[in-house]
Design an enzyme around this catalytic site. Structure first.
Site, short mmCIF file in Angstrom:
data_model
loop_
_atom_site.label_atom_id
_atom_site.label_comp_id
_atom_site.label_asym_id
_atom_site.label_seq_id
_atom_site.Cartn_x
_atom_site.Cartn_y
_atom_site.Cartn_z
N ASP A 1 0.78 -1.24 0.00
CA ASP A 1 0.00 0.00 0.00
C ASP A 1 0.82 1.29 0.00
O ASP A 1 0.56 2.19 -0.79
CB ASP A 1 -0.93 0.03 1.21
CG ASP A 1 -1.98 -1.06 1.18
OD1 ASP A 1 -1.98 -1.86 0.22
OD2 ASP A 1 -2.80 -1.12 2.11
N SER B 1 -8.12 0.15 6.91
CA SER B 1 -7.64 -0.51 5.71
C SER B 1 -8.57 -0.21 4.55
O SER B 1 -9.76 0.06 4.74
CB SER B 1 -7.59 -2.02 5.96
OG SER B 1 -7.47 -2.72 4.74
#
Length: 580
Positions: A140, A491
């Protein structure tokens, strides 16, 4: 570092490269014989040394499936540079596995890694006098970190995504890591056996690549196309597909042409570029983390992007993609019908994009769409993409809430149209661990409001993502009837009434630090409100003695506790772009 003025090739030495290329400082002239000797030790020859030096920033690692294959991706980019007349030089940097660190103290390292990636790539490019970059991302924080480095150096740069993982198969259906996280809660709630979870665990992640849904990695990869940092169509090929390596080779070729044209990020990154990125984010239901990262990237680029812009664009841009975590489909499904350009094309035709925004190719978004000619959503006839005129939701997925609990904003992603108003007494937790314990013990009831503080950029430090907590709530069947808010993050796989990035954070004396169990909190998504039933005077009275000690007094976490800025401004650490 400031952008250098382009020069004509004849401005260089007769047998060398143009003087304006940074690498000429280490490859040209008699006095640079020792420097050239070092390059020759690595196999570079006269032709290489007279060519533009293009760095390949590679965060390959065995610590996460997102990055485990990136050496192969980098090799294809290397070949593209070499075959197009560039001098490829590969170097490494770090990565943190968000999924593996999730739910542990180690998750505090995740956002810090974004800054360290940007710092390290900037340092190598600066120190070694590199002319251009191919920056590769897998997990990420790789994506924003790499693009932030390119922005800081303002070197001709192409962003290259490593690609996403294919979905696994369990019990006759496709599954991803999101299902495994929610399965843990289902076991705790008696809805799944440990044996069933074990079987799912063994099939959810079948190979290399980033998490498959429209979670943070795929959101940021998609956004790289909308921003102009990556060629259209480059985000969606899976990690282990031949098309991924064709994309990588093309990235290397494009980097050389960008250097030759002296085409830098400052030539194509504008407010319009960032508005295009936001339009794509809200249309596909992308991760809330993209809000933080786009604010940070804009700050690095000197683009005046306000957090309220996300509301403005979400109000006029419908959600047209039904992908995980809100839906069932993953990035590969989007790839099979044409990838991100399909959505960009739909937004363009509806007048929801700045078509004249430039890209790293030197062409505008419109010119690149015309070149690719993606299919229209109506012609595809699939059940996870909707026409702009008949969308899944009339408004985009991202909302910024404000109120006396979040004066500087808080972020929520809407995955459904119902339950947009929630009011209840709050149960306050001082960090993630006691909140997780509370949920796992089965204490959560319909209508509850959970507040988690001291997880902000400075207070954490590092704004931990709390997929464990939100998955535990969702796995117990409360995704739509229990609200959770925090000054930390969520998330990209989080769904439900989960509000993050509450600013100011508790550590710096934000109102969230004044909360007590039993206070009444109101969440109204339509009215963009996050508030507590307290007067300003009562909030200030409760905060009079607020003077927390930092969570760490030594090492890297102590440093970033000191350096992080507010989430409302992207939580940047670059002193050149900090502001109050």
């Amino acid at each position: 570092m400031s952008k250098q003025e382009p020069a004509s090739p004849e401005d260089g030495d007769a047998d060398g490269k143009p003087d304006d290329l940074p690498s000429s400082e280490v490859t040209e002239g008699v006095e640079r014989a020792p420097h050239r000797a070092m390059f020759r030790a690595m196999g570079y020859d006269d032709e290489d040394l007279s060519s533009p030096m293009v760095g390949v920033a590679n965060p390959a690692a065995d610590i996460t499936p997102c990055n485990v294959h990136l050496d192969d991706v980098a090799e294809s980019a290397y070949e593209g540079i070499d075959e197009t007349g560039g001098m490829p030089v590969e170097f490494g940097t770090i990565t943190i596995s968000d999924a593996i660190s999730m739910g542990t103290e180690g998750m505090k390292a995740s956002l810090i890694s974004r800054e360290m990636i940007a710092d390290s790539v900037e340092l190598v490019a600066f120190g070694e006098r590199i002319d251009g970059l191919v920056t590769i991302g897998g997990c990420d924080k790789n994506m924003p970190g790499m693009m932030m480095a390119s922005i800081r150096t303002d070197l001709p740069s192409v962003f290259l995504y490593g690609g996403s993982i294919m979905p696994g198969e369990h019990d006759g259906r496709e599954v991803t890591i999101q299902n495994v996280f929610e399965g843990v809660a289902a076991v705790a709630d008696g809805e799944m056996t440990e044996a069933e979870l074990d079987e799912m665990e063994r099939h959810a992640c079948p190979g290399a690549g980033s998490c498959g849904g429209m979670f943070t990695a795929n959101t940021m990869a998609s956004i790289s196309e909308a921003l102009g940092f990556a060629p259209l169509g480059s985000a969606s090929p899976p990690a282990e597909d031949d098309a991924r390596y064709e994309v990588a080779q093309r990235a290397g070729e494009l980097a050389v042409s960008a250097v030759e044209a002296r085409r830098s990020p400052s030539d194509f990154l504008t407010l319009e570029s960032f508005e295009n990125a936001i339009a794509l984010q809200v249309a596909v239901g992308g991760s809330t983390n993209a809000v933080l990262h786009l604010l940070a990237m804009a700050a690095e680029a000197g683009v005046d992007l306000d957090i309220e812009t996300f509301n403005e664009i979400s109000a006029r841009t419908p959600k047209v993609a039904d992908l995980q975590p809100g839906g069932e489909r993953v990035m590969n499904d989007l790839h099979e019908v044409g990838g991100v350009p399909v959505v960009l094309g739909a937004l363009s035709e509806a007048g929801l994009l700045h078509d004249d925004a430039l890209t790293v190719t030197g062409n505008t978004v419109r010119e690149e769409l015309d070149r690719i000619d993606p299919p229209t959503i109506a012609d595809l006839d699939v059940d996870y993409l909707y026409p702009v005129a008949d969308p899944i939701h009339e408004r985009g997925a991202i909302r910024i809430l404000t109120g006396n609990l979040a004066p500087d904003g808080a972020v929520i992603k809407i995955t459904g149209e119902d339950h947009l108003h929630h009011e209840g007494t709050v149960r306050v937790f001082e960090n993630e661990e006691p909140a997780m314990e509370y949920v796992q013990e089965g204490n959560v009831q319909t209508g509850d409001v959970i507040g988690i503080r001291n997880e902000g950029p400075q207070g954490g430090p590092g704004m931990r993502e709390m997929l464990g907590v939100t998955s535990a709530v969702a796995g117990q069947g409360h995704a739509d009837d229990v609200a959770l808010f925090t000054d930390g993050r969520f998330s990209g796989a989080t769904r439900g009434l989960s509000i993050g990035h509450v600013a100011p954070e508790a550590y710096v004396g934000g109102p969230i630090a004044a909360l007590e169990d039993g206070d009444v909190v109101t969440i109204d998504v339509d009215d963009l409100e996050l508030s507590v039933d307290l007067s300003d005077e009562e909030i200030q009275s409760r905060l009079e003695d607020h003077d927390p000690d930092p969570a760490y007094d030594n090492g890297v976490l102590a440093k970033y506790c000191r350096d992080f800025g507010s989430a409302a401004n992207g939580a940047v650490t670059n002193p050149g772009v900090q502001w109050d």
